[in-house]
Design a protein around this motif. Structure first.
Motif, PDB file in Angstrom:
ATOM      1  N   ALA A  15     -46.949 -30.877  30.839  1.00  0.00           N
ATOM      2  CA  ALA A  15     -46.300 -29.748  31.518  1.00  0.00           C
ATOM      3  C   ALA A  15     -46.503 -28.465  30.726  1.00  0.00           C
ATOM      4  O   ALA A  15     -46.833 -27.420  31.280  1.00  0.00           O
ATOM      5  CB  ALA A  15     -44.814 -30.036  31.701  1.00  0.00           C
ATOM      6  N   ILE A  16     -46.330 -28.561  29.401  1.00  0.00           N
ATOM      7  CA  ILE A  16     -46.475 -27.369  28.568  1.00  0.00           C
ATOM      8  C   ILE A  16     -47.917 -26.865  28.607  1.00  0.00           C
ATOM      9  O   ILE A  16     -48.167 -25.678  28.810  1.00  0.00           O
ATOM     10  CB  ILE A  16     -46.086 -27.689  27.103  1.00  0.00           C
ATOM     11  CG1 ILE A  16     -44.649 -28.176  27.023  1.00  0.00           C
ATOM     12  CG2 ILE A  16     -46.294 -26.469  26.222  1.00  0.00           C
ATOM     13  CD1 ILE A  16     -43.624 -27.195  27.479  1.00  0.00           C
ATOM     14  N   ARG A  17     -48.866 -27.809  28.443  1.00  0.00           N
ATOM     15  CA  ARG A  17     -50.272 -27.358  28.381  1.00  0.00           C
ATOM     16  C   ARG A  17     -50.780 -26.909  29.734  1.00  0.00           C
ATOM     17  O   ARG A  17     -51.750 -26.174  29.820  1.00  0.00           O
ATOM     18  CB  ARG A  17     -51.137 -28.494  27.834  1.00  0.00           C
ATOM     19  CG  ARG A  17     -50.720 -28.870  26.444  1.00  0.00           C
ATOM     20  CD  ARG A  17     -51.859 -29.248  25.541  1.00  0.00           C
ATOM     21  NE  ARG A  17     -51.319 -29.518  24.213  1.00  0.00           N
ATOM     22  CZ  ARG A  17     -51.792 -30.425  23.389  1.00  0.00           C
ATOM     23  NH1 ARG A  17     -52.839 -31.145  23.745  1.00  0.00           N
ATOM     24  NH2 ARG A  17     -51.244 -30.608  22.209  1.00  0.00           N
ATOM     25  N   ASN A  18     -50.157 -27.372  30.803  1.00  0.00           N
ATOM     26  CA  ASN A  18     -50.538 -26.880  32.130  1.00  0.00           C
ATOM     27  C   ASN A  18     -49.763 -25.620  32.486  1.00  0.00           C
ATOM     28  O   ASN A  18     -49.707 -25.214  33.625  1.00  0.00           O
ATOM     29  CB  ASN A  18     -50.337 -27.958  33.192  1.00  0.00           C
ATOM     30  CG  ASN A  18     -51.409 -29.028  33.103  1.00  0.00           C
ATOM     31  OD1 ASN A  18     -52.458 -28.814  32.503  1.00  0.00           O
ATOM     32  ND2 ASN A  18     -51.139 -30.167  33.684  1.00  0.00           N
ATOM     33  N   LYS A  19     -49.137 -25.039  31.458  1.00  0.00           N
ATOM     34  CA  LYS A  19     -48.550 -23.702  31.564  1.00  0.00           C
ATOM     35  C   LYS A  19     -47.401 -23.617  32.570  1.00  0.00           C
ATOM     36  O   LYS A  19     -47.226 -22.605  33.239  1.00  0.00           O
ATOM     37  CB  LYS A  19     -49.629 -22.669  31.920  1.00  0.00           C
ATOM     38  CG  LYS A  19     -50.946 -22.950  31.223  1.00  0.00           C
ATOM     39  CD  LYS A  19     -51.565 -21.715  30.646  1.00  0.00           C
ATOM     40  CE  LYS A  19     -52.520 -21.948  29.507  1.00  0.00           C
ATOM     41  NZ  LYS A  19     -53.495 -22.990  29.594  1.00  0.00           N
ATOM     42  N   ILE A  20     -46.623 -24.705  32.644  1.00  0.00           N
ATOM     43  CA  ILE A  20     -45.453 -24.691  33.517  1.00  0.00           C
ATOM     44  C   ILE A  20     -44.472 -23.603  33.066  1.00  0.00           C
ATOM     45  O   ILE A  20     -43.836 -22.937  33.871  1.00  0.00           O
ATOM     46  CB  ILE A  20     -44.744 -26.070  33.476  1.00  0.00           C
ATOM     47  CG1 ILE A  20     -45.551 -27.093  34.261  1.00  0.00           C
ATOM     48  CG2 ILE A  20     -43.332 -25.990  34.024  1.00  0.00           C
ATOM     49  CD1 ILE A  20     -45.674 -26.793  35.718  1.00  0.00           C
ATOM     50  N   LEU A  21     -44.404 -23.415  31.759  1.00  0.00           N
ATOM     51  CA  LEU A  21     -43.420 -22.452  31.252  1.00  0.00           C
ATOM     52  C   LEU A  21     -43.780 -21.013  31.610  1.00  0.00           C
ATOM     53  O   LEU A  21     -42.975 -20.118  31.444  1.00  0.00           O
ATOM     54  CB  LEU A  21     -43.255 -22.615  29.735  1.00  0.00           C
ATOM     55  CG  LEU A  21     -42.599 -23.927  29.304  1.00  0.00           C
ATOM     56  CD1 LEU A  21     -42.420 -23.973  27.805  1.00  0.00           C
ATOM     57  CD2 LEU A  21     -41.259 -24.133  29.979  1.00  0.00           C
ATOM     58  N   TYR A  22     -44.992 -20.810  32.126  1.00  0.00           N
ATOM     59  CA  TYR A  22     -45.335 -19.466  32.591  1.00  0.00           C
ATOM     60  C   TYR A  22     -44.416 -19.032  33.727  1.00  0.00           C
ATOM     61  O   TYR A  22     -44.273 -17.850  34.002  1.00  0.00           O
ATOM     62  CB  TYR A  22     -46.791 -19.412  33.061  1.00  0.00           C
ATOM     63  CG  TYR A  22     -47.780 -19.205  31.941  1.00  0.00           C
ATOM     64  CD1 TYR A  22     -47.474 -19.598  30.642  1.00  0.00           C
ATOM     65  CD2 TYR A  22     -49.012 -18.617  32.164  1.00  0.00           C
ATOM     66  CE1 TYR A  22     -48.368 -19.424  29.608  1.00  0.00           C
ATOM     67  CE2 TYR A  22     -49.925 -18.440  31.138  1.00  0.00           C
ATOM     68  CZ  TYR A  22     -49.596 -18.834  29.858  1.00  0.00           C
ATOM     69  OH  TYR A  22     -50.486 -18.657  28.847  1.00  0.00           O
ATOM     70  N   SER A  23     -43.826 -20.025  34.407  1.00  0.00           N
ATOM     71  CA  SER A  23     -42.905 -19.687  35.496  1.00  0.00           C
ATOM     72  C   SER A  23     -41.744 -18.855  34.970  1.00  0.00           C
ATOM     73  O   SER A  23     -41.096 -18.126  35.711  1.00  0.00           O
ATOM     74  CB  SER A  23     -42.377 -20.954  36.156  1.00  0.00           C
ATOM     75  OG  SER A  23     -41.722 -21.752  35.196  1.00  0.00           O
ATOM     76  N   LEU A  24     -41.496 -18.949  33.661  1.00  0.00           N
ATOM     77  CA  LEU A  24     -40.422 -18.143  33.063  1.00  0.00           C
ATOM     78  C   LEU A  24     -40.693 -16.652  33.216  1.00  0.00           C
ATOM     79  O   LEU A  24     -39.777 -15.857  33.345  1.00  0.00           O
ATOM     80  CB  LEU A  24     -40.292 -18.478  31.569  1.00  0.00           C
ATOM     81  CG  LEU A  24     -39.610 -19.803  31.257  1.00  0.00           C
ATOM     82  CD1 LEU A  24     -39.769 -20.140  29.802  1.00  0.00           C
ATOM     83  CD2 LEU A  24     -38.141 -19.725  31.630  1.00  0.00           C
ATOM     84  N   ILE A  25     -41.973 -16.317  33.225  1.00  0.00           N
ATOM     85  CA  ILE A  25     -42.321 -14.908  33.390  1.00  0.00           C
ATOM     86  C   ILE A  25     -41.819 -14.417  34.747  1.00  0.00           C
ATOM     87  O   ILE A  25     -41.253 -13.339  34.868  1.00  0.00           O
ATOM     88  CB  ILE A  25     -43.845 -14.714  33.274  1.00  0.00           C
ATOM     89  CG1 ILE A  25     -44.280 -15.068  31.851  1.00  0.00           C
ATOM     90  CG2 ILE A  25     -44.239 -13.291  33.629  1.00  0.00           C
ATOM     91  CD1 ILE A  25     -45.766 -15.095  31.652  1.00  0.00           C
ATOM     92  N   PHE A  26     -41.992 -15.286  35.765  1.00  0.00           N
ATOM     93  CA  PHE A  26     -41.528 -14.903  37.097  1.00  0.00           C
ATOM     94  C   PHE A  26     -40.006 -14.784  37.122  1.00  0.00           C
ATOM     95  O   PHE A  26     -39.460 -13.881  37.743  1.00  0.00           O
ATOM     96  CB  PHE A  26     -42.009 -15.905  38.141  1.00  0.00           C
ATOM     97  CG  PHE A  26     -43.484 -15.843  38.347  1.00  0.00           C
ATOM     98  CD1 PHE A  26     -44.033 -14.835  39.108  1.00  0.00           C
ATOM     99  CD2 PHE A  26     -44.314 -16.771  37.755  1.00  0.00           C
ATOM    100  CE1 PHE A  26     -45.396 -14.751  39.284  1.00  0.00           C
ATOM    101  CE2 PHE A  26     -45.675 -16.696  37.929  1.00  0.00           C
ATOM    102  CZ  PHE A  26     -46.223 -15.686  38.692  1.00  0.00           C
ATOM    103  N   PHE A  27     -39.372 -15.730  36.424  1.00  0.00           N
ATOM    104  CA  PHE A  27     -37.914 -15.663  36.338  1.00  0.00           C
ATOM    105  C   PHE A  27     -37.494 -14.326  35.730  1.00  0.00           C
ATOM    106  O   PHE A  27     -36.631 -13.627  36.265  1.00  0.00           O
ATOM    107  CB  PHE A  27     -37.385 -16.816  35.484  1.00  0.00           C
ATOM    108  CG  PHE A  27     -35.924 -16.721  35.176  1.00  0.00           C
ATOM    109  CD1 PHE A  27     -34.986 -17.034  36.138  1.00  0.00           C
ATOM    110  CD2 PHE A  27     -35.485 -16.301  33.927  1.00  0.00           C
ATOM    111  CE1 PHE A  27     -33.637 -16.938  35.859  1.00  0.00           C
ATOM    112  CE2 PHE A  27     -34.147 -16.195  33.642  1.00  0.00           C
ATOM    113  CZ  PHE A  27     -33.221 -16.520  34.614  1.00  0.00           C
ATOM    114  N   ALA A  28     -38.152 -13.962  34.640  1.00  0.00           N
ATOM    115  CA  ALA A  28     -37.818 -12.706  33.975  1.00  0.00           C
ATOM    116  C   ALA A  28     -38.062 -11.528  34.908  1.00  0.00           C
ATOM    117  O   ALA A  28     -37.241 -10.602  34.996  1.00  0.00           O
ATOM    118  CB  ALA A  28     -38.647 -12.562  32.700  1.00  0.00           C
ATOM    119  N   LEU A  29     -39.186 -11.584  35.643  1.00  0.00           N
ATOM    120  CA  LEU A  29     -39.500 -10.482  36.550  1.00  0.00           C
ATOM    121  C   LEU A  29     -38.453 -10.364  37.647  1.00  0.00           C
ATOM    122  O   LEU A  29     -37.999  -9.263  37.968  1.00  0.00           O
ATOM    123  CB  LEU A  29     -40.884 -10.706  37.178  1.00  0.00           C
ATOM    124  CG  LEU A  29     -42.063 -10.402  36.271  1.00  0.00           C
ATOM    125  CD1 LEU A  29     -43.371 -10.744  36.963  1.00  0.00           C
ATOM    126  CD2 LEU A  29     -42.047  -8.937  35.864  1.00  0.00           C
TER     127      LEU A  29
END
Lengths: 255, 310, 229
Positions: A15-29
């Protein structure tokens, strides 16, 4: 136990390497967008609105990730044929499933934690101080998205990712309506319909149990034991889902 | 001693499509592979080789019949401690690096990290992937994936190695490396059960073969016994003969093809050879080569396939 | 090179094209057609909120503000204001701002006094301890509809709630006076006198009672000066 742990860690790594945490950027936005609108549109109650929006966003993002990642957990292993080598090792299918599930729960936990941090920061910036009562709601949101992830796994043990996604989303929606279902049933004259809805009322998860967003924002007193009872309900329901998933999975052929 | 693999009346039917139409992938397969043998499982694509292997490692459940590994049912998880498996055209967790991947699989056997480290280094050496340890598998070529797949199958030092088309997708060097590894496993006393549709590979390393066609086992046995030791033909290449003269040999030979100066004469057996040599010298020609042709696995295979067609 | 230039040109043309169409489409939307019209009643909206009730209420609240702003700058007509406010209250009954907003704006700006009072009644239901809601109802009745008879019990109720300002007490008496009820006014003042803790207020109320009793202020004839007290 080591096997389960190894699979869980591997799932988390994926999950981490498939950049799931990038969704946090959307949350922040989204959160920053909300606060921008707040500056322009509302006269008062800024604190309430930012808390409502923050809790709702944490909930929504959590559910989205639980569904998107959850439906892929098992089906991706089958599609990419990685499951063959894995099951050729001394790994019970149930261990595989539980490991996968714990992996996604770990992912959801980290994601929720980071969102919570950002959320508290924003509330604090808006002069709302640090309101720890909000953590109660976030804890139950975490239980809710864990239930949703288990639903996704259940469907993905016997269905395609697309259908699993649709099914899981439906359960999520209906899970918030079971209370209303029950009300309709009890007011109905039709005996068969009443029994049928009662059956679904207990079969489907009642996700409203995990919703105390309004209560914490208004600092309303919660019924004593409400959080503990809801969390226990969630854990039992997750257990029910995982055992069912394992039963389906045990029978399955991997062509 | 119980055989490494024992397959009894194994049948597998699949139900596919919307109407769940049944198709038989394997019907009443009986097979035994002795310990220490290198068994080549041959058959055209779709014959049931992969299905058999998947039934052995338990990712498929048989419709009927049973399979045993070292005398224990394949349904027991514990037997997998002694097995290594490489699926056909493997595709692994591409977000892991080579060594992380092997480390993960080693953990599934409950191996400690110190022992694993040593083992992983050894395996990278064995499959000739030194230097690719820290590279993510998504950057591996097809040949490298095949090699790392072989390494993962050997991580637990298995007694039985099941390899599905281990040479497919490899260049000639890679095929040789895989052959060497299999031969080495054989030397170590391990049982190797592998499938292939490239017959020359099997011929070179197997001591036992089974031929499967359309889900049914057609021929099984030791390779020497299956192959006819008698010569099938002798091919003689001759040049420098006066034009047209070569047809004087028609009664002696099975077939003659002429290409420019050179003629290829195929003889039924060795007995006519001295006569041919004398005749050629007399006519002023020159013998270029003499090649004896024995029966190959390919001939047997084609025969089996032909039997299927009629 | 030529090919990528072509692609860029096609991209630009398509982009500008869609932007143009969007402009045209935007003109089709007449301002008369309120998007709020399509909102279902709260009864159906609440289950559909899937537990995001408060967030939905907030979004509708922002919509309310902009709806109000738009019409305030243009036609000063607010036919959907009470509907959307009721929706917000259905979704999030403890959100207190819509009650204040509805209670004041609907009556003062939109001249929809009954609707304003209906919203304030819901406010009393949600916050029975807040004196402002009954006070505004009373105010609306008295100021907009000149109906002191209806206003008086609300103001009386407001004056009895915690944190109610002291000036409500004479107001109540005054209102009862307007309705020509000496008896009721007297009863109210005596009750207020008994409850008052502040000596100055007590004295003030006593004066008032004395005036009624002595006939200087005769509410039955309307001869009063409530404002001065």
């Amino acid at each position: 136990m080591n096997v389960v742990k190894a699979i869980a860690v591997n799932t988390f790594k994926e999950a981490i390497r498939n950049k799931i945490l990038y969704s946090l950027i959307f949350f922040a936005l989204v959160m920053m967008g909300v606060s921008l609108v707040l500056d322009q549109a509302t006269v008062g109650q800024r604190n309430k609105i930012i808390k409502d929006m923050g809790l709702a966003s944490i909930n929504l993002f959590g559910v989205m990730i639980a569904i998107v990642v959850g439906i892929g957990l098992v089906s991706k292993e089958i599609e990419k044929r990685t499951i063959y080598t894995l099951l050729a090792k001394p790994v019970h299918r149930a261990q595989f499933l539980i490991g996968k599930y714990l992996g996604i729960v770990l992912t959801l936990g980290v994601e929720t934690l980071l969102m919570t941090f950002f959320f508290f920061l924003l509330v604090w910036l808006y002069g709302g101080g640090i309101d720890l009562v909000l953590l109660k709601a976030i804890f139950l949101i975490f239980i809710e998205i864990s239930v949703v992830a288990a639903v996704a796994i259940l469907f993905s043990t016997f269905s395609t990712p697309f259908l699993s996604g649709m099914f899981t989303f439906s359960v999520y929606v209906i899970g918030h309506l079971t209370e209303d279902l029950n009300r309709i049933a009890s007011s109905s004259e039709n005996f068969a319909l009443e029994k049928l809805t009662a059956f679904f009322y207990y079969l489907l998860p009642n996700l409203e149990n995990f919703n105390i967003k309004g209560e914490v924002v208004y600092h309303l007193p919660l019924a004593p034991g409400k959080i503990l009872l809801s969390a226990s309900y969630g854990l039992l329901y997750i257990g029910f889902l995982l055992v069912s998933s394992a039963a389906f999975f045990q029978k399955r052929d991997f062509k | 001693m119980t055989p490494a693999i024992q397959i009894r009346h194994l049948t597998k039917r699949f139900r596919t499509g919307f109407w769940l139409k049944a198709s038989t992938a394997l019907s009443d397969l009986n097979l035994e592979v002795a310990r220490g043998a290198t068994f080549g499982f041959l058959g055209p694509n779709g014959a049931g080789k992969t299905t058999t292997m998947k039934l052995l490692i338990g990712v498929l459940h048989p419709t009927s019949g049973e399979a045993f590994l070292f005398g224990r049912s394949v349904r027991e998880i514990a037997i997998k401690r002694g097995i290594g498996y490489l699926p056909e055209s493997p595709y692994f967790y591409d977000y892991l690096t080579g060594s992380e991947f092997l480390y993960f699989y080693g953990q599934l056997f409950g191996m400690g990290s110190r022992a694993l480290k040593v083992k992983i280094e050894m395996l990278f050496e064995l499959v000739k992937l030194k230097g690719a340890e820290q590279v993510q598998l998504r950057r591996y070529s097809k040949g490298m994936l095949q090699r790392i797949g072989l390494a993962q199958a050997l991580i637990n030092d298995p007694k039985l190695v099941i390899l599905d088309e281990p040479m497919s997708g490899l260049d000639p060097m890679g095929r040789k490396d895989v052959r060497d590894i299999i031969l080495r496993l054989k030397e170590e006393g391990k049982t190797v059960f592998f499938s292939t549709h490239v017959l020359s590979d099997a011929e070179m390393i197997c001591d036992q073969v089974g031929i499967i066609v359309k889900g049914q086992l057609r021929n099984v046995g030791r390779l020497e016994e299956m192959l006819n030791p008698k010569l099938k033909s002798v091919e003689v290449s001759v040049r420098g003969l006066p034009e047209g003269r070569v047809h004087a040999l028609d009664p002696l030979s099975k077939s003659i093809t002429t290409k420019g100066e050179e003629s290829l004469i195929s003889l039924q057996d060795e007995e006519a050879l001295p006569q041919l040599i004398q005749w050629t010298e007399r006519e002023g020609g020159k013998i270029v080569s003499i090649v004896p042709r024995r029966e190959t696995l390919e001939d047997i295979f084609i025969e089996e396939m032909r039997g299927e067609a009629t | 090179m030529k090919r990528s230039l072509l692609i860029v040109i096609v991209m630009i043309i398509l982009f500008l094209g869609q932007a143009q169409l969007q402009k045209k489409l935007a003109r089709f939307e007449s301002p008369e057609q309120e998007t709020l019209l399509y909102l279902p009643s709260g009864k159906y909206l609440k289950p559909l909120a899937l537990g995001y009730d408060q967030m939905l209420a907030d979004l509708l609240w922002m919509k309310t503000i902009s709806y109000f702003g738009d019409h305030f700058m243009t036609d000063k007509e607010y036919p959907w204001l009470h509907h959307i406010l009721n929706l917000i209250i259905d979704l999030d009954p403890l959100f207190d701002f819509p009650y204040f907003f509805g209670g004041i704006i609907l009556s003062l700006e939109a001249s929809q006094v009954d609707r304003a009072n209906q919203i304030l009644e819901r406010g009393i239901e949600a916050y029975p301890e807040k004196w402002q809601f009954p006070f505004y109802i009373g105010f609306n009745y008295y100021y907009h509809q000149k109906d002191a008879e209806k206003a008086a019990p609300y103001i009386e109720k407001a004056s009895s709630l915690p944190e109610a300002p002291a000036y409500l007490v004479p107001l109540v008496g005054g209102l009862y006076a307007k309705t020509n009820k000496n008896e009721t006014a007297l009863r109210f003042y005596r009750e207020a006198h008994r409850n008052a803790t502040d000596a100055l207020v007590k004295e003030h109320i006593q004066k008032k009672i004395n005036r009624i009793l002595s006939g200087i202020d005769n509410y039955d004839t309307g001869n009063t000066d409530t404002t001065s007290d």
